[in-house]
Design an enzyme around this catalytic site. Structure first.
Site, PDB file in Angstrom:
ATOM      1  N   ALA A  49     -19.753  33.324   7.938  1.00 43.23           N
ATOM      2  CA  ALA A  49     -19.136  33.143   9.260  1.00 43.23           C
ATOM      3  C   ALA A  49     -17.892  32.272   9.169  1.00 43.23           C
ATOM      4  O   ALA A  49     -17.779  31.423   8.277  1.00 43.23           O
ATOM      5  CB  ALA A  49     -20.128  32.492  10.217  1.00 43.23           C
ATOM      6  N   ASP A  84     -26.473  29.901  19.205  1.00 47.52           N
ATOM      7  CA  ASP A  84     -26.694  29.544  20.621  1.00 47.52           C
ATOM      8  C   ASP A  84     -25.402  29.683  21.432  1.00 47.52           C
ATOM      9  O   ASP A  84     -25.444  29.759  22.663  1.00 47.52           O
ATOM     10  CB  ASP A  84     -27.221  28.110  20.715  1.00 47.52           C
ATOM     11  CG  ASP A  84     -26.358  27.096  19.963  1.00 47.52           C
ATOM     12  OD1 ASP A  84     -25.731  27.469  18.953  1.00 47.52           O
ATOM     13  OD2 ASP A  84     -26.303  25.922  20.383  1.00 47.52           O
ATOM     14  N   TYR A 128     -15.284  31.997  19.259  1.00 47.84           N
ATOM     15  CA  TYR A 128     -16.342  32.034  18.237  1.00 47.84           C
ATOM     16  C   TYR A 128     -17.584  32.733  18.810  1.00 47.84           C
ATOM     17  O   TYR A 128     -18.129  33.657  18.188  1.00 47.84           O
ATOM     18  CB  TYR A 128     -16.666  30.594  17.804  1.00 47.84           C
ATOM     19  CG  TYR A 128     -17.945  30.464  17.002  1.00 47.84           C
ATOM     20  CD1 TYR A 128     -18.040  30.974  15.709  1.00 47.84           C
ATOM     21  CD2 TYR A 128     -19.071  29.827  17.541  1.00 47.84           C
ATOM     22  CE1 TYR A 128     -19.224  30.853  14.971  1.00 47.84           C
ATOM     23  CE2 TYR A 128     -20.243  29.701  16.815  1.00 47.84           C
ATOM     24  CZ  TYR A 128     -20.317  30.220  15.537  1.00 47.84           C
ATOM     25  OH  TYR A 128     -21.492  30.102  14.818  1.00 47.84           O
ATOM     26  N   LYS A 159     -19.316  36.294  17.680  1.00 47.37           N
ATOM     27  CA  LYS A 159     -20.692  36.346  17.168  1.00 47.37           C
ATOM     28  C   LYS A 159     -21.531  37.296  18.037  1.00 47.37           C
ATOM     29  O   LYS A 159     -22.372  38.029  17.521  1.00 47.37           O
ATOM     30  CB  LYS A 159     -21.317  34.946  17.164  1.00 47.37           C
ATOM     31  CG  LYS A 159     -20.707  33.977  16.165  1.00 47.37           C
ATOM     32  CD  LYS A 159     -20.963  34.317  14.701  1.00 47.37           C
ATOM     33  CE  LYS A 159     -22.377  34.071  14.259  1.00 47.37           C
ATOM     34  NZ  LYS A 159     -22.546  34.230  12.783  1.00 47.37           N
TER      35      LYS A 159
HETATM   36  N1  LIG Z   1     -23.774  25.002  11.610  1.00 46.24           N
HETATM   37  C1  LIG Z   1     -24.338  25.217  12.784  1.00 46.24           C
HETATM   38  O1  LIG Z   1     -24.697  24.292  13.515  1.00 46.24           O
HETATM   39  C2  LIG Z   1     -24.571  26.644  13.256  1.00 46.24           C
HETATM   40  C3  LIG Z   1     -25.040  26.829  14.568  1.00 46.24           C
HETATM   41  C4  LIG Z   1     -25.319  28.125  14.998  1.00 46.24           C
HETATM   42  C5  LIG Z   1     -25.129  29.197  14.138  1.00 46.24           C
HETATM   43  N2  LIG Z   1     -24.639  28.987  12.879  1.00 46.24           N
HETATM   44  C6  LIG Z   1     -24.481  30.149  12.008  1.00 46.24           C
HETATM   45  O2  LIG Z   1     -25.150  29.873  10.789  1.00 46.24           O
HETATM   46  C7  LIG Z   1     -24.534  30.641   9.740  1.00 46.24           C
HETATM   47  C8  LIG Z   1     -24.269  29.748   8.546  1.00 46.24           C
HETATM   48  O3  LIG Z   1     -23.290  28.789   8.899  1.00 46.24           O
HETATM   49  P1  LIG Z   1     -23.263  27.293   8.344  1.00 46.24           P
HETATM   50  O4  LIG Z   1     -23.019  26.419   9.510  1.00 46.24           O
HETATM   51  O5  LIG Z   1     -24.415  27.076   7.447  1.00 46.24           O
HETATM   52  O6  LIG Z   1     -21.905  27.267   7.570  1.00 46.24           O
HETATM   53  P2  LIG Z   1     -21.451  27.427   6.046  1.00 46.24           P
HETATM   54  O7  LIG Z   1     -22.312  26.615   5.138  1.00 46.24           O
HETATM   55  O8  LIG Z   1     -19.990  27.148   6.076  1.00 46.24           O
HETATM   56  O9  LIG Z   1     -21.726  28.965   5.736  1.00 46.24           O
HETATM   57  C9  LIG Z   1     -20.833  29.983   6.038  1.00 46.24           C
HETATM   58  C10 LIG Z   1     -20.501  30.694   4.745  1.00 46.24           C
HETATM   59  O10 LIG Z   1     -19.709  31.853   5.055  1.00 46.24           O
HETATM   60  C11 LIG Z   1     -18.762  31.979   4.004  1.00 46.24           C
HETATM   61  N3  LIG Z   1     -17.654  32.796   4.473  1.00 46.24           N
HETATM   62  C12 LIG Z   1     -16.678  32.461   5.349  1.00 46.24           C
HETATM   63  N4  LIG Z   1     -15.844  33.489   5.529  1.00 46.24           N
HETATM   64  C13 LIG Z   1     -16.303  34.505   4.760  1.00 46.24           C
HETATM   65  C14 LIG Z   1     -15.860  35.836   4.500  1.00 46.24           C
HETATM   66  N5  LIG Z   1     -14.767  36.299   5.095  1.00 46.24           N
HETATM   67  N6  LIG Z   1     -16.569  36.615   3.646  1.00 46.24           N
HETATM   68  C15 LIG Z   1     -17.673  36.115   3.022  1.00 46.24           C
HETATM   69  N7  LIG Z   1     -18.139  34.865   3.214  1.00 46.24           N
HETATM   70  C16 LIG Z   1     -17.452  34.067   4.076  1.00 46.24           C
HETATM   71  C17 LIG Z   1     -18.359  30.559   3.701  1.00 46.24           C
HETATM   72  O11 LIG Z   1     -17.750  30.469   2.439  1.00 46.24           O
HETATM   73  P3  LIG Z   1     -16.414  29.584   2.259  1.00 46.24           P
HETATM   74  O12 LIG Z   1     -16.708  28.256   2.892  1.00 46.24           O
HETATM   75  O13 LIG Z   1     -16.251  29.538   0.776  1.00 46.24           O
HETATM   76  O14 LIG Z   1     -15.322  30.337   2.960  1.00 46.24           O
HETATM   77  C18 LIG Z   1     -19.715  29.850   3.762  1.00 46.24           C
HETATM   78  O15 LIG Z   1     -20.360  29.909   2.513  1.00 46.24           O
HETATM   79  C19 LIG Z   1     -23.300  31.292  10.356  1.00 46.24           C
HETATM   80  O16 LIG Z   1     -23.617  32.601  10.731  1.00 46.24           O
HETATM   81  C20 LIG Z   1     -23.059  30.475  11.619  1.00 46.24           C
HETATM   82  O17 LIG Z   1     -22.391  31.236  12.602  1.00 46.24           O
HETATM   83  C21 LIG Z   1     -24.357  27.729  12.412  1.00 46.24           C
END
Ligand SMILES: NC(=O)c1ccc[n+]([C@@H]2O[C@H](COP(=O)([O-])OP(=O)(O)OC[C@H]3O[C@@H](n4cnc5c(N)ncnc54)[C@H](OP(=O)(O)O)[C@@H]3O)[C@@H](O)[C@H]2O)c1
Length: 265
Positions: free
Chosen positions: A41, A83, A106, A110
């Site tokens: 993401a 969320d 965003y 999503k």
């Molecule tokens: N963090 C929160 O509080 C939260 C809340 C609700 C939902 N989410 C969801 O949870 C999921 C994981 O997010 P996270 O917060 O754990 O963040 P994260 O650790 O940054 O994970 C996102 C990953 O996506 C990779 N990525 C970004 N652009 C990409 C692309 N074009 N192609 C392939 N990979 C790509 C990033 O790699 P690089 O960094 O190397 O680009 C990173 O490894 C996401 O779907 C997010 O929307 C997160």
């Protein structure tokens, strides 16, 4: 996710797959997966407002490409969602059957990612999480809220934390275990809310961290208006679930997290 799925998981990073490119996603076929868990993401909410093309390329077109490949090879497709698909106007928590109405780019991207996942995958789960904290930390955001609070508490005498935004913290370990349970029980296609039980404001969350760790720091509750940001954020995005998966409170999950990270002896 990789820790929970163990040796059966093939971890692929951004260096391996560019989800915005269908050609690149075709590489997924080489590992012959039975299940694809799409964690990719672009999630820097404020940056997304200024970069809608990139936001939709990763979160929506990316979801579409992964769904197409999953469907072609008969793999179950798990799309991690958020969320932030909700507008935050509801009183009380959002359930799986509540209508999304995202209020920032965003969230829109999503939600669109959810729609393509639903309509282009053969088998799919939309796994909504919120306010993640986990041992690995978010690579894109650098760490997580818990670590930020602990670090800041040793740098300043007083912390200001937002007290008018309500959410449900999600321990990544618990969310990953729930996804594994869904896969193992061959759950039906659909949306699953995977946040830990309960809801709190960021201020409550910070105070609980300090209480558990017995850290003596002054915490001032403030309004989000004091930290103006580009993207609108839902005032209440707490999640609850109608699924029957075992769930524990965010406080219990936080304690285990603090233990795993070595903060709590
Ligand atoms: N963090 C929160 O509080 C939260 C809340 C609700 C939902 N989410 C969801 O949870 C999921 C994981 O997010 P996270 O917060 O754990 O963040 P994260 O650790 O940054 O994970 C996102 C990953 O996506 C990779 N990525 C970004 N652009 C990409 C692309 N074009 N192609 C392939 N990979 C790509 C990033 O790699 P690089 O960094 O190397 O680009 C990173 O490894 C996401 O779907 C997010 O929307 C997160």
């Amino acid at each position: 996710m990789v820790r929970v799925f163990g040796s059966s998981a093939v971890p692929l990073t951004h260096q391996d797959i560019e989800v915005a490119s269908l050609d690149s996603c075709l590489k997924l076929k080489e590992v012959k997966p039975e299940v694809i868990i799409n964690c990719a993401a672009y999630h820097k909410t404020d940056e997304c407002e200024d970069n809608p093309e990139k936001t939709f390329a990763v979160n929506t077109i990316g979801a579409f490409n992964v769904a197409k490949v999953a469907s072609e090879i008969g793999a179950l497709n798990v799309y991690i969602s958020t969320d932030y698909v909700f507008d935050g106007k509801k009183e009380g928590p959002y359930y799986e059957d509540d209508q999304p109405n995202p209020i920032n780019i965003y969230g829109v991207s999503k939600f669109a990612g959810e729609v393509v996942t639903k309509n282009y995958s053969g088998r799919y789960y939309i796994a909504r999480v919120s306010s993640l904290f986990g041992v690995a930390g978010a690579s894109g955001k650098g760490g997580n809220f818990v670590e930020t609070m602990i670090t800041k508490s040793s740098e300043v005498d007083k912390l200001k934390v937002v007290n008018d935004i309500v959410m449900s913290p999600t321990f990544t370990l618990d969310a990953a275990k729930k996804i594994k349970a869904l896969v193992e029980m061959n759950a039906t296609n659909g949306i699953y809310h995977l946040a830990n039980e309960g809801a709190c404001t960021w201020y409550d969350f910070a105070c609980t961290i300090f209480e558990i760790l017995d850290i003596d720091v002054e915490v001032e509750p403030i309004s989000s208006k004091e930290f103006p940001s580009k993207a609108k954020r839902p005032e209440n995005s707490s999640l609850a679930s109608k699924n029957k998966l075992e769930n524990r409170s965010w406080k219990e999950a936080l304690e285990e997290y603090l233990q795993l990270k070595g903060h709590l002896k």
